[in-house]
Design a protein around this motif. Structure first.
Motif, PDB file in Angstrom:
ATOM      1  N   GLU A 124       0.736  -1.166   0.018  1.00  0.00           N
ATOM      2  CA  GLU A 124       0.017  -0.001   0.139  1.00  0.00           C
ATOM      3  C   GLU A 124       0.692   1.230  -0.078  1.00  0.00           C
ATOM      4  O   GLU A 124       1.706   1.397   1.015  1.00  0.00           O
ATOM      5  N   ALA A 125       0.707   1.998  -1.064  1.00  0.00           N
ATOM      6  CA  ALA A 125       1.522   2.971  -1.304  1.00  0.00           C
ATOM      7  C   ALA A 125       1.484   4.159   0.006  1.00  0.00           C
ATOM      8  O   ALA A 125       2.311   4.674   0.355  1.00  0.00           O
ATOM      9  N   ASP A 126       0.172   4.478   0.655  1.00  0.00           N
ATOM     10  CA  ASP A 126       0.073   5.405   1.580  1.00  0.00           C
ATOM     11  C   ASP A 126       0.963   4.914   2.743  1.00  0.00           C
ATOM     12  O   ASP A 126       1.783   5.839   3.636  1.00  0.00           O
ATOM     13  N   TYR A 127       0.933   3.690   3.129  1.00  0.00           N
ATOM     14  CA  TYR A 127       1.778   3.119   4.083  1.00  0.00           C
ATOM     15  C   TYR A 127       3.156   3.416   3.931  1.00  0.00           C
ATOM     16  O   TYR A 127       4.039   3.784   4.896  1.00  0.00           O
ATOM     17  N   GLU A 128       3.618   3.064   2.703  1.00  0.00           N
ATOM     18  CA  GLU A 128       5.295   3.360   2.366  1.00  0.00           C
ATOM     19  C   GLU A 128       5.423   4.609   2.607  1.00  0.00           C
ATOM     20  O   GLU A 128       6.522   5.138   2.974  1.00  0.00           O
ATOM     21  N   ILE A 129       4.517   5.376   2.238  1.00  0.00           N
ATOM     22  CA  ILE A 129       4.710   6.807   2.170  1.00  0.00           C
ATOM     23  C   ILE A 129       4.969   7.519   3.567  1.00  0.00           C
ATOM     24  O   ILE A 129       5.974   8.195   4.106  1.00  0.00           O
ATOM     25  N   ALA A 130       4.017   7.021   4.414  1.00  0.00           N
ATOM     26  CA  ALA A 130       3.888   7.335   5.965  1.00  0.00           C
ATOM     27  C   ALA A 130       5.225   6.999   6.688  1.00  0.00           C
ATOM     28  O   ALA A 130       5.695   7.648   7.330  1.00  0.00           O
ATOM     29  N   SER A 131       5.508   5.548   6.311  1.00  0.00           N
ATOM     30  CA  SER A 131       6.767   5.139   6.887  1.00  0.00           C
ATOM     31  C   SER A 131       7.745   5.866   6.539  1.00  0.00           C
ATOM     32  O   SER A 131       8.870   5.940   7.474  1.00  0.00           O
ATOM     33  N   TYR A 132       8.061   6.069   5.201  1.00  0.00           N
ATOM     34  CA  TYR A 132       9.424   6.862   4.939  1.00  0.00           C
ATOM     35  C   TYR A 132       9.359   7.923   5.315  1.00  0.00           C
ATOM     36  O   TYR A 132      10.699   8.506   6.017  1.00  0.00           O
ATOM     37  N   ALA A 133       8.379   8.779   5.478  1.00  0.00           N
ATOM     38  CA  ALA A 133       8.325  10.264   6.366  1.00  0.00           C
ATOM     39  C   ALA A 133       8.838  10.134   7.637  1.00  0.00           C
ATOM     40  O   ALA A 133       9.463  10.858   8.185  1.00  0.00           O
ATOM     41  N   HIS A 134       8.093   9.047   8.310  1.00  0.00           N
ATOM     42  CA  HIS A 134       8.594   8.885   9.792  1.00  0.00           C
ATOM     43  C   HIS A 134       9.983   8.469   9.757  1.00  0.00           C
ATOM     44  O   HIS A 134      10.586   9.111  10.811  1.00  0.00           O
TER      45      HIS A 134
END
Length: 706
Positions: A124-134
């Motif tokens: 899921e792209a939203d999850y990867e984005i949030a994880s990367y940003a975190h």
């Protein structure tokens, strides 16, 4: 650093330029688009902000129904666009907008060519984005998805509200939201799931929301709007109050027991909650997996671990296309394409490119374990008549040549291997004889010739004029500056030209997939649309070709372009002749789609033809033969299984070398008689045709589309 959701951001940016006049038709002007992206990137880099782009690489099955719902909605918008073009001969204005075909496919490559960091998700792209940003402590996530305010990650910034010149936008503040609704940040995922999201549908939790709203009303905190139901803001407050009340009593539970959920609903809610929990939060709830595990290779019996690893690396770096989905997911998807559901002649791109996809699947899955029983691929392709209730099941087909192993194609070196890669790539499209042109013409022109030849063999209604339009714009594009392309004036828009343009761009993505599967015999840049396609230029060439323009004028008076064009057309004609494909001249009369700025007596600059949409011959044919499938009460795709079984091929007359222009008002007028065209069946593909048949209006269709 700022993190940007690539698909959402480029769509908003493209749409803003479309409405402000950057684009004159629904098929994109790719060189202008790349220039826009460059300006966009420079606005951030000049301010010292480093961008990281993420693109959706997969659609998880738990979100498939939401994906289908969105695709069906876009289908309605596409239909309205074509109705407007056919009625008015111009691009629709106002709020009617649809992303042009292929924009999401090629934007990552454009950004990488501009030196940007680009990633394609494996979950899921939203999850990867949030994880990367975190993990990287990014200054913000620039996107347009309310889920980003639910994740306990970087600040969420609106791309829709972004003012590029000042880099001012709106920040959706997570802490302020929590204060307003009386919840903690850790309670936001439960709130989101109960309200409904991509994992937990609104319908599944309707009873929970109804109970929460009843309790909220009993406290006298509501007001109603006549005939409008409960205001959304009140529903959020009511569910937030419920979450707060049950959480305070059972704060150690991921899902409070007092919600009284059934076992299936509880499992679904757990999945929804886990989709929001980032790595550290996941450790606090070790009984549930907080994020999807790294993708397993569902085709592990058919590919080696080395191939799987290479597929994943290319996919994550946004350097490959299609191969990861085939090898690791066993599934390929393709979103909406600008196709006219009422067009009686043109096949949907999904069916046009099915044969080459089957060869790509056969190339990727063949031979590793010595088994001839290749696994089928599930295809979620959006096209007119497909209800999207289940995926199409498509079987791989071996190449019509000696098929080398992927290990040899991908990892070996030497001139013999390079030649083998090129022949393998061309064999996917049944034109391996074009290998002799490698090095004598530009790679982008070789790719264009391969694609136009394939389309000609597959689409029986494609005419000499259509081929001339395709090839002339590919040749002339090299000499055009972005400014020249931008200032091309079109007397009107043709719905058929719009669909042919979309068909070509979708074909470029298949070229890209075949190139990756074959070990990249051509540089990826050769398959990029800004190298061989421009929407407005193609439209101009289409109108000129169908008005009987002389070849010298069609090629802008350039002797070098004319020479290149004639060479490419000769090769295409020869390939058609070998396969018994008759390529006929069928100039389109300009009588149907009229521009509101054009009177019936006004002539445009395209060889004196009257302005209109160029669909007159189709209307004449349908009038003489009982109109179209809708008027006959038929379903466009009924009995599709038998269509594939009928197959193509046939003993048709041999193709002619030169176009034969017929200026008679009836485009089907030949030798003093008026009759409909005799279509060639094109290339015959009898193996594993699949389950689907097009409507009876496509008689004797050609051979075997994401």
């Amino acid at each position: 650093m700022i993190l940007k959701n690539g698909c959402e951001s480029h769509s908003k940016h493209y749409q803003s330029h479309t409405r402000s006049g950057w684009y004159g038709l629904p098929t994109p002007l790719w060189r202008e688009y790349v220039a826009i992206l460059k300006n966009w990137v420079e606005a951030f880099t000049s301010a010292g902000i480093r961008l990281v782009f993420f693109f959706d690489g997969v659609v998880e099955e738990q979100k498939r129904q939401e994906w289908v719902k969105r695709r069906r909605r876009v289908n309605g918008e596409v239909s309205k666009i074509f109705h407007h073009i056919k009625a008015h001969g111009e691009q629709p204005g106002g709020g009617l907008f649809c992303l042009p075909s292929g924009l999401a496919t090629f934007t990552p490559f454009a950004l990488r060519s501009l030196g940007q960091e680009v990633f394609c998700s494996v979950q899921e792209a939203d999850y990867e984005i949030a994880s990367y940003a975190h993990r990287h402590e990014c200054m913000g996530i620039l996107g347009q998805d309310s889920d980003f305010i639910i994740y306990n990650s970087a600040p969420y910034l609106s791309v829709a509200k972004l003012q590029l010149d000042s880099l001012i936008t709106v920040q959706y503040d997570r802490a302020s939201l929590c204060r307003a609704i009386g919840l903690a940040v850790t309670q936001l995922p439960l709130l989101a799931c109960l309200l409904g999201n991509d994992v937990v549908s609104e319908e599944r939790m309707q009873h929970i929301r109804s109970n929460a709203m009843a309790t909220y009303r009993s406290l006298g905190k509501t007001y109603t709007v006549p005939h409008s139901g409960t205001p959304p803001g009140q529903m959020v407050l009511a569910v937030a109050q419920l979450v707060s009340s049950v959480w305070n009593r059972e704060e150690d539970e991921l899902i409070p027991l007092s919600l009284n959920l059934s076992f299936p609903d509880r499992q679904l809610l757990e999945k929804g909650l886990c989709s929001y929990l980032l790595s550290q939060e996941a450790l606090q709830h070790s009984d549930v997996s907080a994020s999807p595990s790294d993708s397993a290779c569902v085709m592990e019996r058919n590919v080696s671990p080395q191939i799987f690893k290479a597929c994943r690396e290319k996919h994550v770096a946004a350097e490959g296309f299609m191969v990861y989905s085939v090898v690791c997911e066993g599934m390929v998807e393709c979103s909406n394409t600008l196709e006219d559901e009422e067009d009686a002649e043109l096949l949907p791109q999904a069916l046009v490119y099915k044969s080459c996809r089957q060869h790509i699947y056969g190339l990727l899955l063949h031979e590793h374990n010595g088994s001839l029983d290749l696994p089928a691929i599930r295809e979620w392709f959006v096209y007119p008549g497909n209800p999207l209730k289940e995926p199409d099941i498509v079987h791989p087909v071996p190449l019509p040549c000696d098929q080398p192993s992927l290990e040899l194609l991908w990892f070996s070196t030497g001139p013999e291997v390079s030649a083998l890669r090129l022949v393998t790539f061309l064999s996917v499209f049944d034109c391996k004889e074009f290998s002799e042109l490698h090095g004598t013409i530009e790679d982008s022109l070789l790719a264009a010739l391969c694609l136009v030849t394939y389309i000609t063999l597959q689409v029986e209604s494609l005419s000499l004029e259509d081929v001339d339009a395709y090839l002339s714009q590919a040749v002339c594009l090299r000499l055009k500056s972005p400014q020249e392309l931008q200032h091309i004036k079109l007397p009107y828009l043709s719905s058929r030209a719009v669909q042919l343009g979309s068909l070509y761009v979708r074909g470029l993505s298949h070229l890209l997939g075949a190139n990756t599967a074959s070990g990249c015999p051509l540089p990826s840049a050769a398959m990029m649309p800004w190298q061989s396609f421009d929407g407005r230029l193609f439209h101009s060439k289409y109108l000129l070709a169908h008005s009987g323009t002389e070849k010298a004028e069609l090629l802008d008076g350039s002797s070098s372009c004319l020479s290149q064009f004639l060479c490419m057309k000769e090769k295409l004609t020869e390939a058609c002749r070998k396969r018994d494909r008759v390529l006929q001249s069928r100039p389109r009369a300009s009588t149907q789609e009229k521009s509101p700025n054009t009177t019936s007596g006004r002539r445009d600059g395209h060889r004196g033809r009257r302005s209109g949409g160029g669909e007159g011959c189709r209307e004449t044919w349908m009038h003489r033969h009982g109109r179209g499938w809708r008027e006959r009460g038929e379903t466009r795709y009924e009995n599709r299984e038998k269509w594939w079984e009928r197959g193509g091929g046939g003993n048709q007359p041999r193709a002619t070398e030169q176009p034969q222009l017929h200026p008679h008002p009836n485009p089907y007028y030949h030798d003093g008689r008026s009759r409909p065209p005799q279509h060639s069946r094109g290339r015959s593909y009898h193996t594993n045709r699949g389950r689907y048949q097009l409507a009876p209006r496509w008689s004797q269709p050609p051979g075997n589309l994401n």
